[in-house]
Design a protein around this motif. Structure first.
Motif, PDB file in Angstrom:
ATOM      1  N   ILE A   1      -7.060   8.259  -2.840  1.00 28.11           N
ATOM      2  CA  ILE A   1      -7.637   8.102  -4.099  1.00 28.11           C
ATOM      3  C   ILE A   1      -7.236   6.704  -4.628  1.00 28.11           C
ATOM      4  O   ILE A   1      -8.101   6.069  -5.367  1.00 28.11           O
ATOM      5  N   PHE A   2      -6.183   5.967  -4.249  1.00 25.80           N
ATOM      6  CA  PHE A   2      -6.113   4.575  -4.404  1.00 25.80           C
ATOM      7  C   PHE A   2      -6.950   3.634  -3.760  1.00 25.80           C
ATOM      8  O   PHE A   2      -7.487   2.969  -4.615  1.00 25.80           O
ATOM      9  N   ILE A   3      -7.342   3.861  -2.764  1.00 27.64           N
ATOM     10  CA  ILE A   3      -8.466   2.873  -2.034  1.00 27.64           C
ATOM     11  C   ILE A   3      -9.706   3.256  -2.732  1.00 27.64           C
ATOM     12  O   ILE A   3     -10.670   2.357  -2.867  1.00 27.64           O
ATOM     13  N   LEU A   4     -10.443   4.441  -2.891  1.00 25.42           N
ATOM     14  CA  LEU A   4     -11.202   4.976  -3.474  1.00 25.42           C
ATOM     15  C   LEU A   4     -11.366   4.127  -5.080  1.00 25.42           C
ATOM     16  O   LEU A   4     -12.478   3.497  -5.237  1.00 25.42           O
TER      17      LEU A   4
ATOM     18  N   THR B   1      -0.840  15.164  -1.414  1.00 26.60           N
ATOM     19  CA  THR B   1       0.105  14.627  -0.539  1.00 26.60           C
ATOM     20  C   THR B   1       0.116  12.888  -0.576  1.00 26.60           C
ATOM     21  O   THR B   1      -0.872  12.563  -1.246  1.00 26.60           O
ATOM     22  N   TYR B   2       0.630  12.472   0.286  1.00 27.27           N
ATOM     23  CA  TYR B   2       0.843  11.015   0.236  1.00 27.27           C
ATOM     24  C   TYR B   2      -0.591  10.295   0.649  1.00 27.27           C
ATOM     25  O   TYR B   2      -0.859   9.443   0.476  1.00 27.27           O
ATOM     26  N   TRP B   3      -1.233  11.206   1.825  1.00 24.02           N
ATOM     27  CA  TRP B   3      -2.429  10.523   2.283  1.00 24.02           C
ATOM     28  C   TRP B   3      -3.734  10.737   1.188  1.00 24.02           C
ATOM     29  O   TRP B   3      -4.597   9.894   1.240  1.00 24.02           O
ATOM     30  N   GLN B   4      -3.441  11.738   0.585  1.00 21.95           N
ATOM     31  CA  GLN B   4      -4.478  12.084  -0.289  1.00 21.95           C
ATOM     32  C   GLN B   4      -4.336  10.831  -1.583  1.00 21.95           C
ATOM     33  O   GLN B   4      -5.344  10.435  -2.055  1.00 21.95           O
TER      34      GLN B   4
ATOM     35  N   TRP C   1       0.743  11.598 -10.029  1.00 22.62           N
ATOM     36  CA  TRP C   1      -0.192  12.571 -10.052  1.00 22.62           C
ATOM     37  C   TRP C   1       0.378  13.826 -10.404  1.00 22.62           C
ATOM     38  O   TRP C   1       0.411  14.774 -10.807  1.00 22.62           O
ATOM     39  N   ASN C   2       1.288  14.144  -9.197  1.00 22.91           N
ATOM     40  CA  ASN C   2       2.194  15.275  -9.144  1.00 22.91           C
ATOM     41  C   ASN C   2       3.143  15.605 -10.484  1.00 22.91           C
ATOM     42  O   ASN C   2       3.505  16.661 -10.689  1.00 22.91           O
ATOM     43  N   ALA C   3       3.322  14.558 -11.019  1.00 22.83           N
ATOM     44  CA  ALA C   3       4.426  14.890 -12.103  1.00 22.83           C
ATOM     45  C   ALA C   3       3.646  15.131 -13.653  1.00 22.83           C
ATOM     46  O   ALA C   3       4.056  16.033 -14.612  1.00 22.83           O
ATOM     47  N   LEU C   4       2.444  14.689 -13.576  1.00 21.14           N
ATOM     48  CA  LEU C   4       1.682  14.740 -14.724  1.00 21.14           C
ATOM     49  C   LEU C   4       0.551  15.599 -14.884  1.00 21.14           C
ATOM     50  O   LEU C   4       0.123  16.462 -15.403  1.00 21.14           O
TER      51      LEU C   4
ATOM     52  N   LEU D   1       0.860  -1.192  -0.030  1.00 24.07           N
ATOM     53  CA  LEU D   1      -0.153  -0.022   0.112  1.00 24.07           C
ATOM     54  C   LEU D   1       0.957   1.210   0.011  1.00 24.07           C
ATOM     55  O   LEU D   1       0.629   2.179  -0.760  1.00 24.07           O
ATOM     56  N   ALA D   2       1.832   1.275   0.840  1.00 24.13           N
ATOM     57  CA  ALA D   2       2.777   2.337   0.886  1.00 24.13           C
ATOM     58  C   ALA D   2       3.446   2.575  -0.227  1.00 24.13           C
ATOM     59  O   ALA D   2       3.466   3.885  -0.876  1.00 24.13           O
ATOM     60  N   VAL D   3       4.007   1.616  -1.084  1.00 27.24           N
ATOM     61  CA  VAL D   3       4.693   1.843  -2.311  1.00 27.24           C
ATOM     62  C   VAL D   3       3.686   2.315  -3.396  1.00 27.24           C
ATOM     63  O   VAL D   3       4.083   3.144  -4.135  1.00 27.24           O
ATOM     64  N   ILE D   4       2.389   1.653  -3.453  1.00 28.72           N
ATOM     65  CA  ILE D   4       1.438   2.137  -4.563  1.00 28.72           C
ATOM     66  C   ILE D   4       1.149   3.541  -4.206  1.00 28.72           C
ATOM     67  O   ILE D   4       0.935   4.309  -5.249  1.00 28.72           O
ATOM     68  N   SER D   5       0.794   3.803  -2.999  1.00 26.04           N
ATOM     69  CA  SER D   5       0.505   5.094  -2.658  1.00 26.04           C
ATOM     70  C   SER D   5       1.415   6.269  -3.196  1.00 26.04           C
ATOM     71  O   SER D   5       1.048   7.114  -3.754  1.00 26.04           O
TER      72      SER D   5
END
Length: 133
Positions: free
Chosen positions: A53-56, A46-49, A32-35, A21-25
């Protein structure tokens, strides 16, 4: 050797899940931030956002059992097989003609839409329905 593994798996399995989960997040956040800020003019996250998004996305789009073989949902293929099994040859040909009219030329665009109608005739029916009968 087995007792060691069985005792330790209750520690390693949750750690493995948390690590994935940490690596995928982190990857979601970086992508997201690059593109997206340059392409769609959205803010960075942020990381938590990114984790949210991943879980959603996993809740909305499924947990990835892989694509169905031959296209279409497995429950739908069973239904279609049962319907085709109960149709007369005339009804089957009428359905085929109606379906091809609806496809508007899509049948030539790829193997997913280029199904053979006789495959439904010979397909097995849902096992759950057999058990109920």
């Amino acid at each position: 050797m087995k007792p060691f593994f069985y005792k330790r798996r209750f520690i390693f399995i949750p750690l493995g899940i948390i690590t994935c989960l940490a690596v995928i997040s982190f990857a979601v956040m970086q992508l997201w931030n690059a593109l997206l800020p340059d392409i769609l003019h959205v803010t960075t996250i942020t990381y938590w956002q990114a984790l949210g998004i991943f879980i959603l996305c996993k809740i909305l789009f499924g947990f990835g059992k892989g694509g169905p073989k031959g296209g279409g949902a497995p429950w739908m293929r069973g239904r279609m097989a049962e319907r085709f099994k109960n149709m007369s040859p005339e009804d089957r040909e009428k359905f085929r003609a109606q379906w091809e009219d609806r496809m508007c030329g899509w049948k030539d665009r790829g193997s997913r839409f280029n199904r053979h109608w006789d495959d439904f005739k010979n397909a097995p029916v849902n096992d759950e329905k057999k058990a109920e009968e």
